[in-house]
Motif scaffolding. Structure first.
Motif, PDB file in Angstrom:
ATOM      1  N   ASN A 172       0.767  -1.222  -0.037  1.00  0.00           N
ATOM      2  CA  ASN A 172       0.020  -0.091  -0.130  1.00  0.00           C
ATOM      3  C   ASN A 172       0.807   1.128  -0.002  1.00  0.00           C
ATOM      4  O   ASN A 172       0.682   2.357   0.688  1.00  0.00           O
ATOM      5  CB  ASN A 172      -0.694  -0.166   1.285  1.00  0.00           C
ATOM      6  N   LEU A 173       2.073   1.207  -0.768  1.00  0.00           N
ATOM      7  CA  LEU A 173       2.834   2.377  -0.976  1.00  0.00           C
ATOM      8  C   LEU A 173       2.504   3.236  -2.165  1.00  0.00           C
ATOM      9  O   LEU A 173       1.959   2.643  -3.203  1.00  0.00           O
ATOM     10  CB  LEU A 173       4.148   1.907  -1.103  1.00  0.00           C
ATOM     11  N   ASP A 174       2.359   4.565  -2.088  1.00  0.00           N
ATOM     12  CA  ASP A 174       1.658   5.280  -3.065  1.00  0.00           C
ATOM     13  C   ASP A 174       2.912   5.461  -4.006  1.00  0.00           C
ATOM     14  O   ASP A 174       3.612   6.743  -3.887  1.00  0.00           O
ATOM     15  CB  ASP A 174       1.125   6.563  -2.706  1.00  0.00           C
ATOM     16  N   TYR A 175       3.067   4.935  -5.085  1.00  0.00           N
ATOM     17  CA  TYR A 175       4.481   5.014  -5.656  1.00  0.00           C
ATOM     18  C   TYR A 175       4.092   5.843  -6.955  1.00  0.00           C
ATOM     19  O   TYR A 175       4.728   6.461  -7.716  1.00  0.00           O
ATOM     20  CB  TYR A 175       5.252   3.957  -6.200  1.00  0.00           C
ATOM     21  N   LEU A 176       2.743   6.001  -7.316  1.00  0.00           N
ATOM     22  CA  LEU A 176       2.049   6.630  -8.539  1.00  0.00           C
ATOM     23  C   LEU A 176       2.317   8.287  -8.547  1.00  0.00           C
ATOM     24  O   LEU A 176       2.449   8.969  -9.277  1.00  0.00           O
ATOM     25  CB  LEU A 176       0.853   6.541  -8.945  1.00  0.00           C
ATOM     26  N   SER A 177       2.542   8.835  -7.286  1.00  0.00           N
ATOM     27  CA  SER A 177       2.740  10.213  -6.927  1.00  0.00           C
ATOM     28  C   SER A 177       4.197  10.560  -7.180  1.00  0.00           C
ATOM     29  O   SER A 177       4.441  11.451  -7.161  1.00  0.00           O
ATOM     30  CB  SER A 177       2.159  10.736  -5.486  1.00  0.00           C
ATOM     31  N   VAL A 178       5.017   9.541  -7.242  1.00  0.00           N
ATOM     32  CA  VAL A 178       6.555   9.973  -7.237  1.00  0.00           C
ATOM     33  C   VAL A 178       6.695  10.170  -9.137  1.00  0.00           C
ATOM     34  O   VAL A 178       6.455   9.407  -9.813  1.00  0.00           O
ATOM     35  CB  VAL A 178       7.475   8.639  -6.872  1.00  0.00           C
ATOM     36  N   GLU A 179       7.369  11.248  -9.177  1.00  0.00           N
ATOM     37  CA  GLU A 179       7.683  11.488 -10.662  1.00  0.00           C
ATOM     38  C   GLU A 179       9.167  11.125 -11.041  1.00  0.00           C
ATOM     39  O   GLU A 179      10.078  11.853 -10.517  1.00  0.00           O
ATOM     40  CB  GLU A 179       7.589  13.225 -10.874  1.00  0.00           C
TER      41      GLU A 179
END
Length: 611
Positions: free
Chosen positions: A352-359
């Motif tokens: 459940n780590l939000d990797y999609l917000s990392v650019e």
């Protein structure tokens, strides 16, 4: 004892004679039809023997015993038919398992449509508690589906959009919309029914032996019966009526009913039991051969392992917290097409780590080495240790090299993460071993399988790690498909009876070359159903020891049946020497043996999957 019917005196006796005659004609009509036709064509089987014996009994005035032979033969035929029906009922229940119509959406309309009229591409709507009428792919909704009828799995399977579903399975929870992918005649359940019916009708090696035996045995019994009837009166002035009676008793006791039924009822029962437990056996010959296997070879990927890479180790080395590093890794890998990239992204999603917000900027793939991308103005690399040796030979310290080597020796693919001046993390990925593999190999060894061999195209280190973990006796690594085929041929030269377990697609040549080819996951692949001799319908290796155990039990029961059938005949025939053999003893020896052989065969229904 009267010589012929004319010597039966008295009105009451005449009435009883007429009653016996009617029961012989009515009860034995079908028997006589076949028996007399066989006699005219000099074909000798048990119906020929029975016909001659009954006509002979009538000729010497033994009307009561002739009628008894007919009635008991009819009873044995009914018992035989009942046992075959009981053995086949698991397949009949499969036939009734899929609904005959389904709710289908066409345009804006929802209507009930007969399965034969449903077209590929139709959208089928299945409510909770309903059975699926057709095979298809879930296009909307999610649910749990009980697939026991197809795969033998007792635990319902979770189904989401994109998953394959099968006709005859039960939707338990949610509303599903399913795009139909096969016509009614091509569904998995239709194929299973067709293949099992074919298998149950196929002659097994022991059945062929019985047929050959009966072909020579029947005329020999007729000659023995003739000898018993005429030799004592001609040579020793014995009573003609007494010894003709003895000769007829020999004919009855000589009928190979029990012998003829000994194999087919066992084969049909075992194949039906296997189908009910999610194992499709495509013929009696394959059932018998499985019981005689001495060595079994396993493909590694997708058989002993799950066939899907997964992250096994993550070691954060730099100053950045592990979760932050994982988000950067997943953000970079989500741009990659490499199979191992998917494993890393799946692992991070499960955390459940939000990797999609990392650019990630300036992403690019380094063919055969790894990937690179910029985050917060730092250029990060993910790749094999060789990539970092090229960037800076002093980057990977000795202690880190030891750790990388340890992971590689465990059969894992190791990726290094970092910049050109600092190592940030190690991430190891491997094809996960099935939880059941070790237990299955142990059970097979306990069942007396001498050799279990793992075949793989992987490198020797990975193969050794997985092979030693699951407990196979031999490991063959770095094999091409042709090498697998050659190895199976060598195994057959050494062990004669060799099984091969694979996924039915890549391993088709090796499966075909083995004594018994066993495919994993037959419910999902048409190739597995077509290529293999046996298909484990669920992707479940634990069904293999059950199949071997069932096969061994079948072979044991067939041998018991054949030995008992021949033994009881010889014992009854020995009663001729002192002149003790009567038609009643002959009838009960024959019909009793048939009943016992049938009941013994039906014990195969009780062989369980989990014991």
């Amino acid at each position: 004892m009267g010589w012929y019917a004319g010597e039966v005196y008295g009105e009451d006796v005449s009435y009883s004679m007429i009653a016996y005659l009617l029961s012989i004609i009515i009860g034995g009509y079908r028997l006589f039809q076949t028996g007399l036709k066989n006699l005219l064509h000099l074909r000798f089987d048990m119906k020929t023997l029975m016909t001659v014996a009954i006509i002979g009994a009538a000729f010497i005035g033994e009307w009561g015993e002739g009628a008894a032979v007919v009635i008991l033969f009819a009873i044995s035929e009914v018992l035989e038919s009942y046992s075959m029906d009981k053995a086949r009922q698991s397949i009949r229940s499969l036939m009734d398992i899929a609904p005959k119509e389904a709710l289908v959406r066409r345009g804006s309309q929802e209507l009930m449509v007969a399965v034969d009229d449903i077209q590929i591409g139709d959208i089928m709507i299945v409510k909770p508690g309903q059975k699926l009428a057709m095979d298809g792919i879930v296009v909307k909704g999610n649910s749990t589906v009980n697939q026991a009828a197809i795969t033998g799995e007792s635990v319902p399977a979770d189904k989401i959009v994109g998953d394959e579903v099968f006709a005859g399975t039960l939707n338990e929870e949610g509303l599903l919309e399913i795009e139909v992918t096969k016509h009614a005649d091509d569904t998995t359940i239709a194929k299973i029914i067709h293949l099992v019916e074919e298998a149950q009708g196929e002659r097994a090696p022991s059945q062929a032996f019985v047929d050959r035996f009966a072909k020579y045995y029947t005329p020999i019994i007729m000659l023995v019966a003739l000898g018993v009837a005429v030799v004592p009166p001609l040579l020793f002035q014995a009573s003609w009526s007494e010894w003709i009676y003895q000769g007829l008793a020999v004919l009855v006791v000589g009928c190979p009913c029990a012998l003829v039924i000994s194999t087919p009822v066992s084969i049909v029962t075992a194949i039906g039991n296997a189908a009910r437990n999610g194992v499709l056996i495509k013929g009696g010959i394959h059932l018998e051969e499985t019981g005689a296997l001495k060595a079994i070879a396993f493909d590694k990927t997708g058989t002993l392992t799950k066939g899907k890479p997964a992250v096994t180790d993550f070691i954060a080395i730099g100053k950045m917290p592990g979760d932050e590093m994982l988000k950067i890794i997943a953000a970079m890998e989500s741009n990659s097409q490499h199979p191992l990239a998917g494993a890393i992204v799946r692992d991070v999603e499960q955390r459940n780590l939000d990797y999609l917000s990392v650019e990630i900027e300036e992403f690019s793939s380094l063919t055969g080495k790894g990937i690179k991308g910029k985050f917060n103005n730092s250029l990060y690399y993910i790749g094999n240790p060789g990539l970092f040796n090229e960037l800076n030979p002093n980057l990977i310290k000795d202690s880190l090299r030891v750790e990388i080597l340890r992971l590689q020796e465990e059969g894992k693919t190791v990726m290094v993460v970092g910049t050109d001046h600092e190592i940030a993390a190690l991430i190891a990925v491997a094809d996960e071993v099935r939880e059941s593999s070790k237990e299955v190999i142990t059970k097979l060894h306990k069942l007396g399988i001498k050799k279990t061999i793992m075949l793989t195209g992987d490198n020797q280190a990975t193969a050794n790690a997985i092979g030693s973990h699951v407990g196979v006796t031999d490991i063959q690594a770095e094999l091409l498909p042709q090498d697998k085929l050659d190895f199976i041929k060598k195994l057959r030269d050494k062990y004669d009876k060799v099984g091969m377990v694979g996924d039915g697609v890549n391993d088709a040549p090796a499966l075909a070359s083995s004594t018994v080819g066993i495919a994993m996951g037959g419910a999902g692949t048409d190739t597995a159903l077509e290529t293999a001799d046996i298909a484990l319908m669920a992707d479940d290796l634990t069904k293999l020891p059950f199949t071997v155990k069932l096969s061994r039990s079948t072979l044991r029961i067939i041998k018991q049946n054949i030995t008992f059938s021949i033994g009881i005949k010889l014992l009854a025939l020995l009663l001729v020497i002192p002149g003790w053999l009567t038609l009643w003893i002959a009838i009960f020896a024959d019909m009793g043996a048939t009943l016992l052989v049938t009941l013994n065969s039906l014990r195969l229904m009780r062989v369980k999957d989990k014991e």
